[in-house]
Design a protein around this motif. Structure first.
Motif, PDB file in Angstrom:
ATOM      1  N   THR A 184       1.088  -0.799  -0.427  1.00  0.00           N
ATOM      2  CA  THR A 184       0.196   0.157  -0.094  1.00  0.00           C
ATOM      3  C   THR A 184       0.776   1.433  -0.052  1.00  0.00           C
ATOM      4  OG1 THR A 184      -2.098  -1.294   1.516  1.00  0.00           O
ATOM      5  CG2 THR A 184      -1.587   1.005   1.302  1.00  0.00           C
ATOM      6  N   ARG A 185       1.814   1.093   1.023  1.00  0.00           N
ATOM      7  CA  ARG A 185       2.966   2.350   0.390  1.00  0.00           C
ATOM      8  C   ARG A 185       3.704   2.313  -0.918  1.00  0.00           C
ATOM      9  NH1 ARG A 185       7.861   3.652   5.625  1.00  0.00           N
ATOM     10  NH2 ARG A 185       8.856   4.682   3.518  1.00  0.00           N
ATOM     11  N   LEU A 186       3.907   1.259  -1.028  1.00  0.00           N
ATOM     12  CA  LEU A 186       4.641   1.551  -2.554  1.00  0.00           C
ATOM     13  C   LEU A 186       3.278   2.258  -3.509  1.00  0.00           C
ATOM     14  CD1 LEU A 186       6.944  -1.432  -2.399  1.00  0.00           C
ATOM     15  CD2 LEU A 186       7.140   0.662  -2.594  1.00  0.00           C
ATOM     16  N   GLY A 187       1.960   1.737  -3.708  1.00  0.00           N
ATOM     17  CA  GLY A 187       0.905   1.823  -4.185  1.00  0.00           C
ATOM     18  C   GLY A 187       0.764   3.379  -4.053  1.00  0.00           C
ATOM     19  N   VAL A 188       0.917   3.765  -2.772  1.00  0.00           N
ATOM     20  CA  VAL A 188       0.570   5.846  -2.706  1.00  0.00           C
ATOM     21  C   VAL A 188       2.009   6.065  -3.523  1.00  0.00           C
ATOM     22  CG1 VAL A 188       0.799   7.008  -1.484  1.00  0.00           C
ATOM     23  CG2 VAL A 188      -0.123   5.249  -0.821  1.00  0.00           C
ATOM     24  N   ALA A 189       3.565   6.116  -3.501  1.00  0.00           N
ATOM     25  CA  ALA A 189       4.519   5.592  -3.702  1.00  0.00           C
ATOM     26  C   ALA A 189       4.741   6.541  -5.535  1.00  0.00           C
ATOM     27  CB  ALA A 189       5.389   5.657  -3.608  1.00  0.00           C
ATOM     28  N   LEU A 190       4.270   5.241  -6.192  1.00  0.00           N
ATOM     29  CA  LEU A 190       3.743   4.996  -7.751  1.00  0.00           C
ATOM     30  C   LEU A 190       2.614   6.186  -8.114  1.00  0.00           C
ATOM     31  CD1 LEU A 190       4.361   3.744 -10.032  1.00  0.00           C
ATOM     32  CD2 LEU A 190       2.704   1.634  -8.815  1.00  0.00           C
ATOM     33  N   ASN A 191       1.515   5.690  -7.196  1.00  0.00           N
ATOM     34  CA  ASN A 191       0.468   6.954  -8.044  1.00  0.00           C
ATOM     35  C   ASN A 191       0.770   8.620  -7.875  1.00  0.00           C
ATOM     36  OD1 ASN A 191      -0.160   5.034  -8.667  1.00  0.00           O
ATOM     37  ND2 ASN A 191      -2.996   5.318  -7.831  1.00  0.00           N
ATOM     38  N   PHE A 192       1.834   8.837  -6.860  1.00  0.00           N
ATOM     39  CA  PHE A 192       1.923  10.200  -6.404  1.00  0.00           C
ATOM     40  C   PHE A 192       3.079  10.706  -7.565  1.00  0.00           C
ATOM     41  CE2 PHE A 192       3.266  13.007  -2.633  1.00  0.00           C
ATOM     42  CZ  PHE A 192       2.662  14.355  -3.331  1.00  0.00           C
ATOM     43  N   ALA A 193       3.842  10.065  -8.191  1.00  0.00           N
ATOM     44  CA  ALA A 193       4.591   9.965  -8.920  1.00  0.00           C
ATOM     45  C   ALA A 193       4.105  10.519  -9.990  1.00  0.00           C
ATOM     46  CB  ALA A 193       6.009   8.876  -9.256  1.00  0.00           C
ATOM     47  N   VAL A 194       2.794   9.264 -10.067  1.00  0.00           N
ATOM     48  CA  VAL A 194       2.368   9.374 -11.712  1.00  0.00           C
ATOM     49  C   VAL A 194       1.633  11.115 -11.714  1.00  0.00           C
ATOM     50  CG1 VAL A 194       0.431   8.382 -12.864  1.00  0.00           C
ATOM     51  CG2 VAL A 194       2.136   7.174 -11.680  1.00  0.00           C
ATOM     52  N   PHE A 195       1.355  11.480 -10.865  1.00  0.00           N
ATOM     53  CA  PHE A 195       0.632  12.501 -10.381  1.00  0.00           C
ATOM     54  C   PHE A 195       1.401  13.967 -10.983  1.00  0.00           C
ATOM     55  CE2 PHE A 195       0.246  16.738  -7.718  1.00  0.00           C
ATOM     56  CZ  PHE A 195      -0.984  17.379  -7.739  1.00  0.00           C
ATOM     57  N   THR A 234       2.802 -11.391   0.316  1.00  0.00           N
ATOM     58  CA  THR A 234       3.450  -9.389   0.248  1.00  0.00           C
ATOM     59  C   THR A 234       4.410  -9.179  -0.759  1.00  0.00           C
ATOM     60  OG1 THR A 234       4.547  -9.782   2.524  1.00  0.00           O
ATOM     61  CG2 THR A 234       2.007  -9.610   2.459  1.00  0.00           C
ATOM     62  N   THR A 235       5.331  -9.610  -0.278  1.00  0.00           N
ATOM     63  CA  THR A 235       6.340  -8.962  -1.418  1.00  0.00           C
ATOM     64  C   THR A 235       6.655  -9.643  -2.897  1.00  0.00           C
ATOM     65  OG1 THR A 235       8.133 -10.376   0.445  1.00  0.00           O
ATOM     66  CG2 THR A 235       8.879  -9.700  -1.375  1.00  0.00           C
ATOM     67  N   LYS A 236       5.902 -10.154  -2.937  1.00  0.00           N
ATOM     68  CA  LYS A 236       5.085 -10.435  -4.210  1.00  0.00           C
ATOM     69  C   LYS A 236       4.757  -8.918  -5.199  1.00  0.00           C
ATOM     70  CE  LYS A 236       4.651 -15.716  -4.596  1.00  0.00           C
ATOM     71  NZ  LYS A 236       4.055 -17.061  -4.413  1.00  0.00           N
ATOM     72  N   ASP A 237       3.281  -8.746  -3.843  1.00  0.00           N
ATOM     73  CA  ASP A 237       2.789  -7.647  -4.212  1.00  0.00           C
ATOM     74  C   ASP A 237       3.935  -6.202  -4.392  1.00  0.00           C
ATOM     75  OD1 ASP A 237       0.187  -9.076  -4.195  1.00  0.00           O
ATOM     76  OD2 ASP A 237       0.003  -8.432  -2.407  1.00  0.00           O
ATOM     77  N   ALA A 238       4.586  -6.336  -3.997  1.00  0.00           N
ATOM     78  CA  ALA A 238       5.654  -5.435  -3.671  1.00  0.00           C
ATOM     79  C   ALA A 238       6.487  -4.657  -3.911  1.00  0.00           C
ATOM     80  CB  ALA A 238       6.189  -4.869  -2.012  1.00  0.00           C
ATOM     81  N   LEU A 239       6.943  -6.427  -5.733  1.00  0.00           N
ATOM     82  CA  LEU A 239       7.347  -6.261  -6.955  1.00  0.00           C
ATOM     83  C   LEU A 239       7.111  -6.406  -7.489  1.00  0.00           C
ATOM     84  CD1 LEU A 239       9.306  -9.872  -5.296  1.00  0.00           C
ATOM     85  CD2 LEU A 239      10.704  -7.883  -5.866  1.00  0.00           C
ATOM     86  N   THR A 240       5.673  -6.534  -7.770  1.00  0.00           N
ATOM     87  CA  THR A 240       4.664  -6.207  -8.953  1.00  0.00           C
ATOM     88  C   THR A 240       4.983  -4.101  -9.077  1.00  0.00           C
ATOM     89  OG1 THR A 240       3.913  -7.852  -8.681  1.00  0.00           O
ATOM     90  CG2 THR A 240       2.918  -6.551 -10.254  1.00  0.00           C
ATOM     91  N   ILE A 241       5.323  -3.580  -7.401  1.00  0.00           N
ATOM     92  CA  ILE A 241       4.925  -2.488  -7.520  1.00  0.00           C
ATOM     93  C   ILE A 241       6.080  -2.259  -7.705  1.00  0.00           C
ATOM     94  CG2 ILE A 241       3.774  -0.327  -5.864  1.00  0.00           C
ATOM     95  CD1 ILE A 241       2.461  -1.538  -5.035  1.00  0.00           C
ATOM     96  N   LEU A 242       7.231  -2.365  -7.436  1.00  0.00           N
ATOM     97  CA  LEU A 242       8.321  -2.220  -7.810  1.00  0.00           C
ATOM     98  C   LEU A 242       9.287  -2.097  -8.901  1.00  0.00           C
ATOM     99  CD1 LEU A 242      10.452  -3.385  -4.726  1.00  0.00           C
ATOM    100  CD2 LEU A 242       9.884  -1.128  -5.162  1.00  0.00           C
ATOM    101  N   ASN A 243       8.014  -3.248  -9.887  1.00  0.00           N
ATOM    102  CA  ASN A 243       8.397  -3.127 -10.978  1.00  0.00           C
ATOM    103  C   ASN A 243       8.447  -1.692 -11.952  1.00  0.00           C
ATOM    104  OD1 ASN A 243      10.428  -5.190 -11.482  1.00  0.00           O
ATOM    105  ND2 ASN A 243       8.672  -6.634 -11.510  1.00  0.00           N
ATOM    106  N   LEU A 244       7.072  -1.720 -11.562  1.00  0.00           N
ATOM    107  CA  LEU A 244       5.555  -0.876 -12.363  1.00  0.00           C
ATOM    108  C   LEU A 244       6.856   1.057 -12.207  1.00  0.00           C
ATOM    109  CD1 LEU A 244       2.377  -1.517 -11.424  1.00  0.00           C
ATOM    110  CD2 LEU A 244       3.989  -1.299 -14.068  1.00  0.00           C
ATOM    111  N   LEU A 245       7.442   1.005 -10.853  1.00  0.00           N
ATOM    112  CA  LEU A 245       8.286   1.789 -10.260  1.00  0.00           C
ATOM    113  C   LEU A 245       8.923   2.321 -11.037  1.00  0.00           C
ATOM    114  CD1 LEU A 245       7.601   2.403  -6.196  1.00  0.00           C
ATOM    115  CD2 LEU A 245       7.133   4.229  -8.330  1.00  0.00           C
TER     116      LEU A 245
END
Length: 259
Positions: A184-195, A234-245
Protein backbone atom coordinates in the motif's frame (compact mmCIF):
# COMPACT_ATOMS: atom_id res chain seq x y z
CA UNK A 1 -33.84 -2.60 -10.46
CA UNK A 2 -30.95 -4.79 -11.55
CA UNK A 3 -31.31 -8.61 -11.53
CA UNK A 4 -28.63 -8.99 -8.86
CA UNK A 5 -30.18 -6.38 -6.58
CA UNK A 6 -33.62 -7.90 -7.19
CA UNK A 7 -32.24 -11.34 -6.24
CA UNK A 8 -30.88 -9.89 -3.02
CA UNK A 9 -34.23 -8.34 -2.10
CA UNK A 10 -36.25 -11.44 -2.95
CA UNK A 11 -34.04 -13.66 -0.85
CA UNK A 12 -33.79 -11.33 2.11
CA UNK A 13 -30.05 -10.90 1.85
CA UNK A 14 -29.66 -8.59 4.83
CA UNK A 15 -26.68 -10.10 6.63
CA UNK A 16 -23.22 -8.73 5.95
CA UNK A 17 -22.01 -12.10 4.68
CA UNK A 18 -24.89 -12.37 2.22
CA UNK A 19 -24.42 -8.83 0.95
CA UNK A 20 -20.74 -9.46 0.37
CA UNK A 21 -21.53 -12.73 -1.41
CA UNK A 22 -23.87 -10.86 -3.77
CA UNK A 23 -21.16 -8.23 -4.32
CA UNK A 24 -18.62 -10.94 -5.20
CA UNK A 25 -21.14 -12.56 -7.56
CA UNK A 26 -21.78 -9.22 -9.23
CA UNK A 27 -18.04 -8.64 -9.58
CA UNK A 28 -17.58 -12.00 -11.30
CA UNK A 29 -20.41 -11.05 -13.68
CA UNK A 30 -18.85 -7.66 -14.42
CA UNK A 31 -21.78 -5.81 -12.85
CA UNK A 32 -19.83 -3.09 -11.07
CA UNK A 33 -22.85 -0.95 -10.20
CA UNK A 34 -24.29 -3.90 -8.29
CA UNK A 35 -20.99 -4.41 -6.48
CA UNK A 36 -21.03 -0.81 -5.30
CA UNK A 37 -24.70 -0.97 -4.36
CA UNK A 38 -24.13 -3.98 -2.09
CA UNK A 39 -21.03 -2.51 -0.47
CA UNK A 40 -22.84 0.78 0.14
CA UNK A 41 -25.58 -1.23 1.86
CA UNK A 42 -22.93 -2.79 4.08
CA UNK A 43 -21.57 0.65 4.94
CA UNK A 44 -25.07 1.98 5.65
CA UNK A 45 -26.09 -0.92 7.87
CA UNK A 46 -22.82 -1.93 9.54
CA UNK A 47 -20.66 1.19 9.46
CA UNK A 48 -17.77 2.47 7.38
CA UNK A 49 -15.12 0.13 8.79
CA UNK A 50 -14.83 -2.31 5.91
CA UNK A 51 -12.95 -5.59 5.98
CA UNK A 52 -9.91 -5.99 3.76
CA UNK A 53 -11.88 -8.06 1.24
CA UNK A 54 -14.77 -5.56 1.19
CA UNK A 55 -12.41 -2.65 0.75
CA UNK A 56 -10.52 -4.33 -2.08
CA UNK A 57 -13.74 -5.24 -3.87
CA UNK A 58 -14.95 -1.65 -3.58
CA UNK A 59 -11.69 -0.33 -5.04
CA UNK A 60 -11.79 -2.84 -7.92
CA UNK A 61 -15.38 -1.92 -8.80
CA UNK A 62 -14.63 1.80 -8.96
CA UNK A 63 -11.40 1.13 -10.85
CA UNK A 64 -13.11 -1.05 -13.45
CA UNK A 65 -15.87 1.51 -13.99
CA UNK A 66 -13.46 4.40 -14.44
CA UNK A 67 -11.09 2.39 -16.64
CA UNK A 68 -13.86 1.84 -19.19
CA UNK A 69 -14.67 5.55 -19.35
CA UNK A 70 -11.04 6.69 -19.32
CA UNK A 71 -10.16 4.34 -22.19
CA UNK A 72 -13.23 5.46 -24.15
CA UNK A 73 -12.35 9.10 -23.55
CA UNK A 74 -8.78 8.65 -24.82
CA UNK A 75 -10.02 6.99 -28.02
CA UNK A 76 -12.65 9.65 -28.76
CA UNK A 77 -10.31 12.51 -27.79
CA UNK A 78 -7.66 11.16 -30.18
CA UNK A 79 -10.21 10.79 -32.99
CA UNK A 80 -11.40 14.36 -32.41
CA UNK A 81 -7.86 15.71 -32.69
CA UNK A 82 -7.18 13.70 -35.84
CA UNK A 83 -10.44 14.83 -37.44
CA UNK A 84 -9.82 18.48 -36.49
CA UNK A 85 -6.33 18.46 -37.99
CA UNK A 86 -6.99 16.45 -41.14
CA UNK A 87 -10.46 17.65 -42.07
CA UNK A 88 -11.27 20.86 -40.18
CA UNK A 89 -13.96 21.70 -42.75
CA UNK A 90 -16.07 18.69 -41.64
CA UNK A 91 -17.57 20.66 -38.78
CA UNK A 92 -20.66 18.46 -38.35
CA UNK A 93 -18.61 15.31 -37.82
CA UNK A 94 -16.30 17.16 -35.40
CA UNK A 95 -19.30 18.37 -33.39
CA UNK A 96 -20.66 14.83 -33.22
CA UNK A 97 -17.33 13.57 -31.89
CA UNK A 98 -17.21 16.43 -29.39
CA UNK A 99 -20.70 15.53 -28.20
CA UNK A 100 -19.67 11.94 -27.61
CA UNK A 101 -16.54 13.06 -25.75
CA UNK A 102 -18.56 15.36 -23.51
CA UNK A 103 -21.04 12.56 -22.78
CA UNK A 104 -18.19 10.27 -21.69
CA UNK A 105 -16.69 13.07 -19.60
CA UNK A 106 -19.98 13.53 -17.77
CA UNK A 107 -20.30 9.82 -17.02
CA UNK A 108 -16.68 9.58 -15.88
CA UNK A 109 -17.06 12.64 -13.67
CA UNK A 110 -20.14 11.11 -12.03
CA UNK A 111 -18.22 7.96 -11.07
CA UNK A 112 -15.19 9.87 -9.78
CA UNK A 113 -17.33 12.25 -7.71
CA UNK A 114 -19.35 9.36 -6.32
CA UNK A 115 -16.12 7.72 -5.13
CA UNK A 116 -14.82 10.95 -3.59
CA UNK A 117 -18.10 11.63 -1.76
CA UNK A 118 -18.12 8.11 -0.30
CA UNK A 119 -14.50 8.48 0.77
CA UNK A 120 -15.00 11.93 2.30
CA UNK A 121 -18.27 11.26 4.08
CA UNK A 122 -17.86 7.66 5.18
CA UNK A 123 -14.66 5.76 4.54
CA UNK A 124 -11.92 8.21 5.56
CA UNK A 125 -13.72 9.46 8.71
CA UNK A 126 -14.56 5.84 9.61
CA UNK A 127 -10.99 4.58 9.25
CA UNK A 128 -8.52 4.35 12.10
CA UNK A 129 -4.91 5.51 11.69
CA UNK A 130 -3.06 2.84 9.73
CA UNK A 131 -3.07 1.04 6.42
CA UNK A 132 -6.78 1.53 5.69
CA UNK A 133 -6.52 5.30 6.01
CA UNK A 134 -3.51 5.35 3.69
CA UNK A 135 -5.48 3.25 1.20
CA UNK A 136 -8.51 5.55 1.25
CA UNK A 137 -6.48 8.76 1.02
CA UNK A 138 -4.66 7.28 -1.97
CA UNK A 139 -8.02 6.47 -3.58
CA UNK A 140 -9.13 10.05 -3.05
CA UNK A 141 -5.97 11.30 -4.73
CA UNK A 142 -6.54 8.90 -7.62
CA UNK A 143 -10.11 10.02 -8.36
CA UNK A 144 -9.30 13.71 -8.16
CA UNK A 145 -6.40 12.99 -10.53
CA UNK A 146 -8.76 11.28 -12.97
CA UNK A 147 -11.10 14.29 -12.81
CA UNK A 148 -8.21 16.66 -13.52
CA UNK A 149 -7.29 14.77 -16.69
CA UNK A 150 -10.16 16.03 -18.85
CA UNK A 151 -11.71 19.18 -17.33
CA UNK A 152 -11.15 22.88 -18.10
CA UNK A 153 -7.94 24.55 -16.94
CA UNK A 154 -9.66 26.23 -13.98
CA UNK A 155 -11.18 22.94 -12.81
CA UNK A 156 -7.90 21.16 -13.55
CA UNK A 157 -6.10 23.42 -11.11
CA UNK A 158 -8.76 22.84 -8.47
CA UNK A 159 -8.82 19.06 -8.81
CA UNK A 160 -5.05 18.88 -9.12
CA UNK A 161 -4.67 20.71 -5.80
CA UNK A 162 -7.19 18.40 -4.11
CA UNK A 163 -5.38 15.40 -5.53
CA UNK A 164 -2.07 16.75 -4.24
CA UNK A 165 -3.46 17.24 -0.73
CA UNK A 166 -4.87 13.69 -0.67
CA UNK A 167 -1.68 12.06 -1.99
CA UNK A 168 0.46 14.07 0.38
CA UNK A 169 -1.71 12.99 3.31
CA UNK A 170 -1.58 9.36 2.20
CA UNK A 171 2.19 9.41 1.66
CA UNK A 172 3.05 11.13 4.95
CA UNK A 173 0.77 8.79 6.87
CA UNK A 174 2.27 5.78 5.05
CA UNK A 175 5.78 6.86 6.04
CA UNK A 176 4.76 6.83 9.70
CA UNK A 177 2.68 3.64 9.88
CA UNK A 178 3.82 1.26 7.10
CA UNK A 179 7.07 -0.50 6.27
CA UNK A 180 8.89 0.78 3.20
CA UNK A 181 8.15 -2.46 1.33
CA UNK A 182 4.44 -2.54 2.20
CA UNK A 183 2.40 -2.76 -1.05
CA UNK A 184 0.00 0.00 0.00
CA UNK A 185 2.85 2.40 0.76
CA UNK A 186 4.49 1.55 -2.56
CA UNK A 187 1.15 2.01 -4.34
CA UNK A 188 0.89 5.51 -2.93
CA UNK A 189 4.44 6.30 -4.05
CA UNK A 190 3.73 5.02 -7.56
CA UNK A 191 0.51 6.98 -8.06
CA UNK A 192 1.90 10.10 -6.38
CA UNK A 193 4.86 9.98 -8.75
CA UNK A 194 2.48 9.63 -11.72
CA UNK A 195 0.63 12.68 -10.41
CA UNK A 196 3.84 14.74 -10.41
CA UNK A 197 4.66 13.60 -13.93
CA UNK A 198 1.24 13.81 -15.56
CA UNK A 199 -0.49 16.71 -13.80
CA UNK A 200 2.38 18.88 -12.61
CA UNK A 201 4.69 18.21 -15.58
CA UNK A 202 7.57 17.52 -13.23
CA UNK A 203 9.48 14.38 -14.20
CA UNK A 204 12.20 15.49 -11.77
CA UNK A 205 9.89 15.27 -8.74
CA UNK A 206 8.37 12.07 -10.08
CA UNK A 207 11.84 10.50 -10.41
CA UNK A 208 12.89 11.65 -6.95
CA UNK A 209 9.82 10.10 -5.34
CA UNK A 210 10.03 6.87 -7.34
CA UNK A 211 13.75 6.39 -6.65
CA UNK A 212 13.30 7.09 -2.94
CA UNK A 213 10.49 4.54 -2.69
CA UNK A 214 12.52 1.96 -4.64
CA UNK A 215 15.67 2.39 -2.55
CA UNK A 216 13.82 2.33 0.77
CA UNK A 217 11.82 -0.77 -0.13
CA UNK A 218 14.75 -2.81 -1.44
CA UNK A 219 16.74 -2.01 1.70
CA UNK A 220 14.03 -3.47 3.94
CA UNK A 221 13.40 -6.79 2.17
CA UNK A 222 13.94 -9.85 4.34
CA UNK A 223 16.81 -11.94 3.03
CA UNK A 224 17.92 -15.52 3.48
CA UNK A 225 21.40 -16.78 4.29
CA UNK A 226 22.53 -16.28 0.69
CA UNK A 227 21.37 -12.69 0.64
CA UNK A 228 18.43 -13.36 -1.69
CA UNK A 229 15.04 -11.77 -0.89
CA UNK A 230 12.56 -14.02 0.94
CA UNK A 231 9.53 -14.07 -1.35
CA UNK A 232 6.24 -13.97 0.57
CA UNK A 233 2.76 -13.11 -0.69
CA UNK A 234 3.12 -9.46 0.29
CA UNK A 235 6.62 -9.40 -1.17
CA UNK A 236 5.23 -10.56 -4.53
CA UNK A 237 2.71 -7.70 -4.48
CA UNK A 238 5.50 -5.29 -3.55
CA UNK A 239 7.74 -6.56 -6.35
CA UNK A 240 4.98 -5.98 -8.90
CA UNK A 241 4.69 -2.34 -7.86
CA UNK A 242 8.47 -1.95 -7.65
CA UNK A 243 8.76 -3.13 -11.25
CA UNK A 244 6.23 -0.48 -12.29
CA UNK A 245 8.15 2.16 -10.35
CA UNK A 246 11.40 1.06 -11.98
CA UNK A 247 9.89 1.14 -15.49
CA UNK A 248 8.42 4.60 -14.96
CA UNK A 249 11.68 5.82 -13.46
CA UNK A 250 13.58 4.74 -16.57
CA UNK A 251 11.11 6.50 -18.90
CA UNK A 252 11.04 9.70 -16.86
CA UNK A 253 14.84 9.75 -16.54
CA UNK A 254 15.13 9.62 -20.33
CA UNK A 255 12.70 12.52 -20.59
CA UNK A 256 14.89 14.61 -18.30
CA UNK A 257 18.00 13.73 -20.29
CA UNK A 258 16.42 14.87 -23.56
CA UNK A 259 15.14 18.17 -22.22
Amino acid sequence: MSPVADFANQHGSTSRTQMFFIAELASEAGRHDDVLAQLKRIIHQYGASLTLDERNLLAVAYKNKTNVFRNSWRIVDTLEKIQSSRAPHMKRQIRLIQGQREKIEGELADVCKDAVILLDKKLIPGSKPGEARVFYLKMKGDYYRYLAEFVTQKERNEYSEKSLVAYKGAYMHALSVLDASHPTRLGVALNFAVFFHDLQNSPERACHLAKSALDDAVATFKRDATGSPVIESTTKDALTILNLLRDDLLVWSREIETQ
